[in-house]
Scaffold this active site. Structure first.
Site, PDB file in Angstrom:
ATOM      1  N   ASN A  63     -33.458  30.004  24.820  1.00 14.68           N
ATOM      2  CA  ASN A  63     -33.530  29.698  26.244  1.00 14.68           C
ATOM      3  C   ASN A  63     -34.636  30.531  26.880  1.00 14.68           C
ATOM      4  O   ASN A  63     -35.142  31.489  26.298  1.00 14.68           O
ATOM      5  CB  ASN A  63     -32.193  29.990  26.922  1.00 14.68           C
ATOM      6  CG  ASN A  63     -31.229  28.827  26.840  1.00 14.68           C
ATOM      7  OD1 ASN A  63     -31.623  27.665  26.840  1.00 14.68           O
ATOM      8  ND2 ASN A  63     -29.937  29.137  26.765  1.00 14.68           N
ATOM      9  N   CYS A  80     -30.159  22.538  21.242  1.00 11.07           N
ATOM     10  CA  CYS A  80     -30.537  21.891  22.502  1.00 11.07           C
ATOM     11  C   CYS A  80     -30.867  20.444  22.181  1.00 11.07           C
ATOM     12  O   CYS A  80     -31.711  20.173  21.325  1.00 11.07           O
ATOM     13  CB  CYS A  80     -31.738  22.610  23.118  1.00 11.07           C
ATOM     14  SG  CYS A  80     -32.485  21.753  24.519  1.00 11.07           S
ATOM     15  N   GLY A  81     -30.207  19.506  22.866  1.00  9.92           N
ATOM     16  CA  GLY A  81     -30.393  18.090  22.555  1.00  9.92           C
ATOM     17  C   GLY A  81     -31.777  17.576  22.862  1.00  9.92           C
ATOM     18  O   GLY A  81     -32.421  16.915  22.031  1.00  9.92           O
ATOM     19  N   ASN A  82     -32.274  17.836  24.082  1.00 10.17           N
ATOM     20  CA  ASN A  82     -33.637  17.416  24.412  1.00 10.17           C
ATOM     21  C   ASN A  82     -34.647  18.164  23.561  1.00 10.17           C
ATOM     22  O   ASN A  82     -35.671  17.612  23.148  1.00 10.17           O
ATOM     23  CB  ASN A  82     -33.918  17.668  25.896  1.00 10.17           C
ATOM     24  CG  ASN A  82     -33.116  16.754  26.795  1.00 10.17           C
ATOM     25  OD1 ASN A  82     -32.927  15.580  26.504  1.00 10.17           O
ATOM     26  ND2 ASN A  82     -32.627  17.293  27.898  1.00 10.17           N
ATOM     27  N   GLU A 137     -27.967  24.998  33.617  1.00 11.08           N
ATOM     28  CA  GLU A 137     -28.034  25.463  32.237  1.00 11.08           C
ATOM     29  C   GLU A 137     -27.933  26.972  32.121  1.00 11.08           C
ATOM     30  O   GLU A 137     -28.683  27.717  32.754  1.00 11.08           O
ATOM     31  CB  GLU A 137     -29.330  24.990  31.564  1.00 11.08           C
ATOM     32  CG  GLU A 137     -29.262  23.552  31.081  1.00 11.08           C
ATOM     33  CD  GLU A 137     -30.225  23.277  29.944  1.00 11.08           C
ATOM     34  OE1 GLU A 137     -30.272  24.081  28.986  1.00 11.08           O
ATOM     35  OE2 GLU A 137     -30.934  22.258  30.021  1.00 11.08           O
ATOM     36  N   ARG A 138     -27.012  27.393  31.300  1.00  8.92           N
ATOM     37  CA  ARG A 138     -26.887  28.796  30.905  1.00  8.92           C
ATOM     38  C   ARG A 138     -28.169  29.223  30.192  1.00  8.92           C
ATOM     39  O   ARG A 138     -28.710  28.509  29.356  1.00  8.92           O
ATOM     40  CB  ARG A 138     -25.691  28.920  29.945  1.00  8.92           C
ATOM     41  CG  ARG A 138     -25.467  30.278  29.327  1.00  8.92           C
ATOM     42  CD  ARG A 138     -24.347  30.211  28.304  1.00  8.92           C
ATOM     43  NE  ARG A 138     -24.683  29.354  27.182  1.00  8.92           N
ATOM     44  CZ  ARG A 138     -23.819  29.004  26.235  1.00  8.92           C
ATOM     45  NH1 ARG A 138     -22.564  29.401  26.290  1.00  8.92           N
ATOM     46  NH2 ARG A 138     -24.204  28.239  25.245  1.00  8.92           N
ATOM     47  N   CYS A 185     -30.479  17.680  30.285  1.00  7.40           N
ATOM     48  CA  CYS A 185     -29.827  18.476  29.245  1.00  7.40           C
ATOM     49  C   CYS A 185     -29.182  17.507  28.264  1.00  7.40           C
ATOM     50  O   CYS A 185     -28.236  16.793  28.625  1.00  7.40           O
ATOM     51  CB  CYS A 185     -28.783  19.419  29.846  1.00  7.40           C
ATOM     52  SG  CYS A 185     -27.869  20.356  28.591  1.00  7.40           S
ATOM     53  N   GLY A 186     -29.695  17.464  27.042  1.00  3.58           N
ATOM     54  CA  GLY A 186     -29.220  16.485  26.069  1.00  3.58           C
ATOM     55  C   GLY A 186     -27.782  16.689  25.655  1.00  3.58           C
ATOM     56  O   GLY A 186     -26.986  15.742  25.602  1.00  3.58           O
ATOM     57  N   THR A 187     -27.410  17.929  25.342  1.00  2.00           N
ATOM     58  CA  THR A 187     -26.017  18.180  24.971  1.00  2.00           C
ATOM     59  C   THR A 187     -25.102  18.029  26.179  1.00  2.00           C
ATOM     60  O   THR A 187     -23.920  17.697  26.039  1.00  2.00           O
ATOM     61  CB  THR A 187     -25.859  19.587  24.364  1.00  2.00           C
ATOM     62  OG1 THR A 187     -26.429  20.561  25.256  1.00  2.00           O
ATOM     63  CG2 THR A 187     -26.539  19.675  23.010  1.00  2.00           C
TER      64      THR A 187
END
Length: 270
Positions: free
Chosen positions: A66, A75-77, A199-200, A209-211
């Site tokens: 991050n 991270c999905g994206n 997002e953390r 955010c993908g996830t």
């Protein structure tokens, strides 16, 4: 040391991508935070290393940080951007690639500018929980879709004051010590779900955010609001698609589909 990088984004969620297939680059959390700084560095929500495979079962390793310099599982994206970046660097067969993340092994493929990631299994599901913060009390759903996510369905997602409300969730004692990501979602009349995410590790709203949208899609299905495949509109303006198989509360074969684009490339001194 001078390092080559590529700036990429997936639906507005942006990343510094570094090819490290020889495994020689090791970054400290301070260096990552500096590179991600939007005033004094390149600027990004996160940094991703394209590392060599850990073993013969995959073709590469995705290491994700991050923007605060903290390493997190996935991270999905970022995984979509990683897929595109890996293919650009000759990893995989030209259209697909397998790779390891801290959340587990993943596979992905590319078609017509869209990248589909097969995500790690959803776990730690908790539906219909109540959270009390200084911002009020609300019902939420929790799950880990690679990282931890809270999902709250609201009537008007644009009215959410997301920085204080998201922060109140992210740092709540119920999610200590790691904290969680916070997603606020609105089911629109056309069936597309509008999502905003705090997002953390970024400690602010991100454009996608993908996830997070994965958690929203699964929660929407489990609560009877949607059926897979689910389309979700993120703050950056793109629509991401989540598909999965479902048997009761058991969800499997989860995929995330969306864009991944190069923005610019260069070198930087660290």
């Amino acid at each position: 040391m001078e390092i080559a990088f590529t700036k990429m984004h997936g639906a507005g969620n942006d990343f510094v991508m570094i090819q490290n297939l020889d495994g020689k680059i090791e970054l400290t959390s301070e260096q990552v935070a500096k590179l991600c700084d939007r005033r004094f560095g390149i600027g990004a929500d996160g940094l991703i290393l394209l590392n060599p495979p850990a073993d013969s079962s995959t073709e590469a390793t995705m290491v994700y940080y991050n923007s605060d310099g903290g390493r997190v599982d996935m991270c999905g994206n970022g995984a979509r951007c990683f897929t595109s970046f890996a293919l650009q660097n000759g990893v995989g067969d030209g259209t697909s690639v397998s790779f390891k993340t801290d959340a587990g092994p993943m596979t992905a493929n590319a078609k017509d500018g869209q990248f589909t990631i097969r995500l790690t299994p959803m776990r730690d599901l908790k539906l219909d929980q109540t959270l009390v913060t200084e911002r009020g009390s609300f019902t939420y759903h929790f799950m880990n879709t690679g990282v931890e996510h809270v999902v709250s369905f609201v009537d008007d997602v644009s009215a959410v004051d997301i920085r204080p409300e998201g922060s109140a969730v992210r740092y709540h004692k119920d999610f200590a010590p790691k904290g969680t990501n916070a997603n606020f979602a609105q089911i629109q009349p056309d069936g597309i779900i509008k999502v905003r995410t705090y997002e953390r590790g970024v400690e602010d709203e991100t454009l996608a955010c993908g996830t997070g949208v994965t958690a929203v899609a699964i929660a929407a299905s489990l609560k009877g609001h949607a059926q897979a495949p689910v389309s979700l509109l993120v703050a950056g303006g793109d629509v991401l698609t989540i598909d999965f198989d479902r048997d009761g509360e058991t969800v499997s074969n989860v995929t995330l589909t969306g864009p991944a684009k190069n923005v610019f490339a260069g070198t930087v001194l660290i």
